[in-house]
Design a protein around this motif. Sequence first.
Motif, PDB file in Angstrom:
ATOM      1  N   ARG A 208       0.828  -1.199   0.000  1.00 39.64           N
ATOM      2  CA  ARG A 208       0.000   0.000   0.000  1.00 39.64           C
ATOM      3  C   ARG A 208       0.867   1.255   0.000  1.00 39.64           C
ATOM      4  NH1 ARG A 208      -4.026   2.144   4.872  1.00 39.64           N
ATOM      5  NH2 ARG A 208      -4.389   4.229   3.959  1.00 39.64           N
ATOM      6  N   LEU A 209       1.909   1.262   0.815  1.00 37.19           N
ATOM      7  CA  LEU A 209       2.806   2.415   0.842  1.00 37.19           C
ATOM      8  C   LEU A 209       3.468   2.633  -0.516  1.00 37.19           C
ATOM      9  CD1 LEU A 209       4.453   1.900   4.343  1.00 37.19           C
ATOM     10  CD2 LEU A 209       3.072   3.866   3.655  1.00 37.19           C
ATOM     11  N   VAL A 210       3.827   1.537  -1.171  1.00 36.47           N
ATOM     12  CA  VAL A 210       4.448   1.645  -2.494  1.00 36.47           C
ATOM     13  C   VAL A 210       3.478   2.275  -3.488  1.00 36.47           C
ATOM     14  CG1 VAL A 210       5.362   0.343  -4.455  1.00 36.47           C
ATOM     15  CG2 VAL A 210       6.039  -0.280  -2.135  1.00 36.47           C
ATOM     16  N   THR A 211       2.254   1.758  -3.540  1.00 36.93           N
ATOM     17  CA  THR A 211       1.293   2.276  -4.514  1.00 36.93           C
ATOM     18  C   THR A 211       0.849   3.694  -4.170  1.00 36.93           C
ATOM     19  OG1 THR A 211      -0.532   1.153  -3.371  1.00 36.93           O
ATOM     20  CG2 THR A 211       0.484  -0.002  -5.208  1.00 36.93           C
ATOM     21  N   ASP A 212       0.850   4.046  -2.883  1.00 35.43           N
ATOM     22  CA  ASP A 212       0.532   5.432  -2.504  1.00 35.43           C
ATOM     23  C   ASP A 212       1.582   6.402  -3.036  1.00 35.43           C
ATOM     24  OD1 ASP A 212      -1.779   4.702  -1.248  1.00 35.43           O
ATOM     25  OD2 ASP A 212      -1.101   5.126   0.793  1.00 35.43           O
ATOM     26  N   THR A 213       2.851   5.992  -2.995  1.00 28.51           N
ATOM     27  CA  THR A 213       3.892   6.869  -3.549  1.00 28.51           C
ATOM     28  C   THR A 213       3.759   6.966  -5.069  1.00 28.51           C
ATOM     29  OG1 THR A 213       5.513   5.050  -3.659  1.00 28.51           O
ATOM     30  CG2 THR A 213       5.551   6.442  -1.688  1.00 28.51           C
ATOM     31  N   PHE A 214       3.378   5.865  -5.721  1.00 28.64           N
ATOM     32  CA  PHE A 214       3.132   5.903  -7.165  1.00 28.64           C
ATOM     33  C   PHE A 214       2.105   6.988  -7.489  1.00 28.64           C
ATOM     34  CE2 PHE A 214       4.091   1.200  -8.531  1.00 28.64           C
ATOM     35  CZ  PHE A 214       5.400   1.357  -8.121  1.00 28.64           C
ATOM     36  N   ALA A 215       0.971   6.914  -6.795  1.00 34.99           N
ATOM     37  CA  ALA A 215      -0.137   7.812  -7.093  1.00 34.99           C
ATOM     38  C   ALA A 215       0.222   9.262  -6.770  1.00 34.99           C
ATOM     39  CB  ALA A 215      -1.380   7.391  -6.310  1.00 34.99           C
ATOM     40  N   TYR A 216       0.831   9.481  -5.632  1.00 36.43           N
ATOM     41  CA  TYR A 216       1.161  10.851  -5.206  1.00 36.43           C
ATOM     42  C   TYR A 216       2.168  11.496  -6.150  1.00 36.43           C
ATOM     43  CZ  TYR A 216       2.376  14.834  -2.309  1.00 36.43           C
ATOM     44  OH  TYR A 216       2.591  16.112  -1.858  1.00 36.43           O
ATOM     45  N   CYS A 217       3.211  10.747  -6.469  1.00 37.52           N
ATOM     46  CA  CYS A 217       4.271  11.322  -7.305  1.00 37.52           C
ATOM     47  C   CYS A 217       3.815  11.547  -8.742  1.00 37.52           C
ATOM     48  CB  CYS A 217       5.513  10.441  -7.269  1.00 37.52           C
ATOM     49  SG  CYS A 217       6.350  10.448  -5.669  1.00 37.52           S
ATOM     50  N   ILE A 256       2.973  -3.441 -10.153  1.00 37.21           N
ATOM     51  CA  ILE A 256       2.101  -2.928 -11.213  1.00 37.21           C
ATOM     52  C   ILE A 256       0.677  -3.447 -11.028  1.00 37.21           C
ATOM     53  CG2 ILE A 256       1.640  -2.976 -13.699  1.00 37.21           C
ATOM     54  CD1 ILE A 256       4.697  -3.010 -14.108  1.00 37.21           C
ATOM     55  N   ASP A 257       0.547  -4.738 -10.741  1.00 33.24           N
ATOM     56  CA  ASP A 257      -0.781  -5.315 -10.520  1.00 33.24           C
ATOM     57  C   ASP A 257      -1.488  -4.622  -9.352  1.00 33.24           C
ATOM     58  OD1 ASP A 257      -0.427  -7.083 -12.610  1.00 33.24           O
ATOM     59  OD2 ASP A 257       0.137  -8.778 -11.328  1.00 33.24           O
ATOM     60  N   ALA A 258      -0.727  -4.347  -8.276  1.00 38.66           N
ATOM     61  CA  ALA A 258      -1.318  -3.698  -7.098  1.00 38.66           C
ATOM     62  C   ALA A 258      -1.761  -2.274  -7.429  1.00 38.66           C
ATOM     63  CB  ALA A 258      -0.315  -3.686  -5.951  1.00 38.66           C
ATOM     64  N   ALA A 259      -0.949  -1.564  -8.201  1.00 41.74           N
ATOM     65  CA  ALA A 259      -1.293  -0.187  -8.570  1.00 41.74           C
ATOM     66  C   ALA A 259      -2.538  -0.153  -9.456  1.00 41.74           C
ATOM     67  CB  ALA A 259      -0.117   0.469  -9.279  1.00 41.74           C
ATOM     68  N   GLU A 510      -5.716   3.660   9.154  1.00 41.92           N
ATOM     69  CA  GLU A 510      -6.842   2.758   9.414  1.00 41.92           C
ATOM     70  C   GLU A 510      -7.851   2.781   8.275  1.00 41.92           C
ATOM     71  OE1 GLU A 510      -8.007   4.450  13.119  1.00 41.92           O
ATOM     72  OE2 GLU A 510      -6.745   3.101  14.314  1.00 41.92           O
ATOM     73  N   GLY A 511      -7.779   3.835   7.429  1.00 39.57           N
ATOM     74  CA  GLY A 511      -8.687   3.945   6.292  1.00 39.57           C
ATOM     75  C   GLY A 511      -8.009   3.554   5.000  1.00 39.57           C
ATOM     76  N   THR A 512      -8.402   4.215   3.938  1.00 45.32           N
ATOM     77  CA  THR A 512      -7.875   3.858   2.616  1.00 45.32           C
ATOM     78  C   THR A 512      -7.280   5.060   1.878  1.00 45.32           C
ATOM     79  OG1 THR A 512     -10.067   4.191   1.613  1.00 45.32           O
ATOM     80  CG2 THR A 512      -9.515   1.957   2.346  1.00 45.32           C
ATOM     81  N   GLU A 513      -7.202   6.211   2.535  1.00 45.53           N
ATOM     82  CA  GLU A 513      -6.661   7.396   1.875  1.00 45.53           C
ATOM     83  C   GLU A 513      -5.186   7.226   1.531  1.00 45.53           C
ATOM     84  OE1 GLU A 513      -7.939  11.492   3.292  1.00 45.53           O
ATOM     85  OE2 GLU A 513      -8.382  10.268   5.058  1.00 45.53           O
ATOM     86  N   ASN A 514      -4.713   8.019   0.567  1.00 45.10           N
ATOM     87  CA  ASN A 514      -3.286   8.057   0.257  1.00 45.10           C
ATOM     88  C   ASN A 514      -2.552   8.627   1.454  1.00 45.10           C
ATOM     89  OD1 ASN A 514      -0.657   9.051  -0.787  1.00 45.10           O
ATOM     90  ND2 ASN A 514      -1.489   8.430  -2.760  1.00 45.10           N
ATOM     91  N   LEU A 515      -1.509   7.955   1.909  1.00 46.78           N
ATOM     92  CA  LEU A 515      -0.813   8.341   3.140  1.00 46.78           C
ATOM     93  C   LEU A 515       0.237   9.426   2.948  1.00 46.78           C
ATOM     94  CD1 LEU A 515      -0.336   4.826   4.793  1.00 46.78           C
ATOM     95  CD2 LEU A 515      -2.112   6.527   5.250  1.00 46.78           C
ATOM     96  N   MET A 516       0.650   9.680   1.712  1.00 49.47           N
ATOM     97  CA  MET A 516       1.751  10.626   1.498  1.00 49.47           C
ATOM     98  C   MET A 516       1.477  12.024   2.078  1.00 49.47           C
ATOM     99  SD  MET A 516       4.571   9.470   0.401  1.00 49.47           S
ATOM    100  CE  MET A 516       5.280  11.102   0.127  1.00 49.47           C
TER     101      MET A 516
END
Length: 550
Positions: A208-217, A256-259, A510-516
């Motif tokens: 999740r942390l990896v995909t959050d950085t993908f989305a934020y960046c 990639i699949d997770a993103a 605890e939720g699903t928001e982007n953590l960045m």
Amino acid sequence: MSKETLKKGLEGYNAKYDKAVAKFPERAAFKRQRVYTPLDIPEDWDYETKLGFPGEYPFTRGVQPTMYRGRLWTMRAYAGFSTAEESNKRYKLLLEKGQTGLSVAFDLPTQIGLDSDSQLSAGEVGKVGVAIDSLADMEQLFDGIDLSKVSTSMTINGPAAVLLAMYVAVAEKQGVKPEQLKGTIQNDVLKEYIARGTYIFPPRPSMRLVTDTFAYCSKNIPHWNTISVGAYHIREAGSSEIQEVAFAFACAIAYIDAAIKAGQKVDDFAPGISWIFTAGLDFFFEISKFRAARRLWARIMKERYGATVPKAQMLRVHVHTAGSVLTAQQPMNNVARITWQAMSAVLGGIQSMACCAYDEALALPTEESATLALRTQQLIANESGCADTIDPMAGSYLVEKLTDDIEAQAYEYIKKIDEMGGAVAAIEKGYMQGEMAAHAYEYQREIETGKRVVVGVNKYADNKKAPEGDVLTADLTVADRQIKKVNAMKAKRDQKAVDAALAKLKVACEGTENLMPYLIEAAKTYATLGEICGVMREVFGEYQQGGNNF
């Protein structure tokens, strides 16, 4: 010459060669043929589909149309030790000597999300990299270095999102906008479970942390490489060259699949995927490996994921020369080893490189050895001619044969991992770890039996002691000094702001928001790395090897 004529000629040559061998036996059991000819290239081998032109699909010949004729690869030196102040001095020295990018090494406590004053950090603070406890340390690390003008690579995985948050906060203090930032966070957590061990959380929240950085960046830091998939670490942990490519690709496929599952579009985030590979000792195999990897990745991105943006199909590679093959015995031999490792990477068409220092088998590099490591790249770039022609090894029967074989064999591994359910499932089953361990065992056996020659170790040894003079030793007072800095920083910060930011972070976890955004907010309050990761540990748990973590 027709194929039949060539075949008869080769048969005649081999007959003569066999007679010569009977008289003068070959010096070793070589793993390759005596000679390669057009007969080793399939009849349906097509230039356009196998090679093409530089900067065009399938990128076998390079990801840029002009490659080094237009711009040389980024020259880095992997550096970081002791405190932020001391590492800052080393960075400025390297930049003055012509380095064009920074590559940050963090100490072990930082790599696993601990503060320097943690009991678990005892004896490790500032040893294998720089200690970063908070934004205050990150500010000092880049003091006097304009982040709009350098590319920064950070070798960090479990807490990668937190260190990126701190970097963004430092840039903001310098007046540098996020869209001006260039660099890479390694952020490849899956390989930690199979190769290195500096994980924090179980795989799923880590993903999740990896995909959050993908989305934020992709939205806010468009020139930032959000992941550097660690083929290098897989290789240094004992894998073969084929496994290095295949297992790294399998991990990347999982990201990639997770993103995509999280709703992101491959053409949006895939351009931010970069790679770190090893340049090992087998010169022609390494050249072929880089070419094969580019072609295979382009095929995967186009055929498997339907990527249409060229940058989403490209394999952009940072290389670090192999450290595991360097020897403490006769350490000056390492200068030669590093030189041809680096040359193979250049001939293979990489985009960025850091060379080991020759004394790394003994201790942290000295200023003199770190400078020579950088000069090695500069010499290859400016005096060897290797950078003058794009993909100069193309058309070599040996190199094209190896390129085809590496691509095919790596793809077979990927298919096996797919059949298991992907990289996470393969990690659960211990498949990749087992394959790597078997190869590492066989490699070591070859050295111990003399089948594999290591000059200065099992052949041409002189039994001299390693030099005791110019070796950089760890400063044992670093931990005390760092802990005092942390305590002083905590005494000055706004504790209410820290508590509020950490509370918001916990709710977000605890939720699903982007953590960045929450991580950046916490970093700006001078919450420490340990405090931030501690909140995430509460929610996500902590990975225990062999436990039920998945």
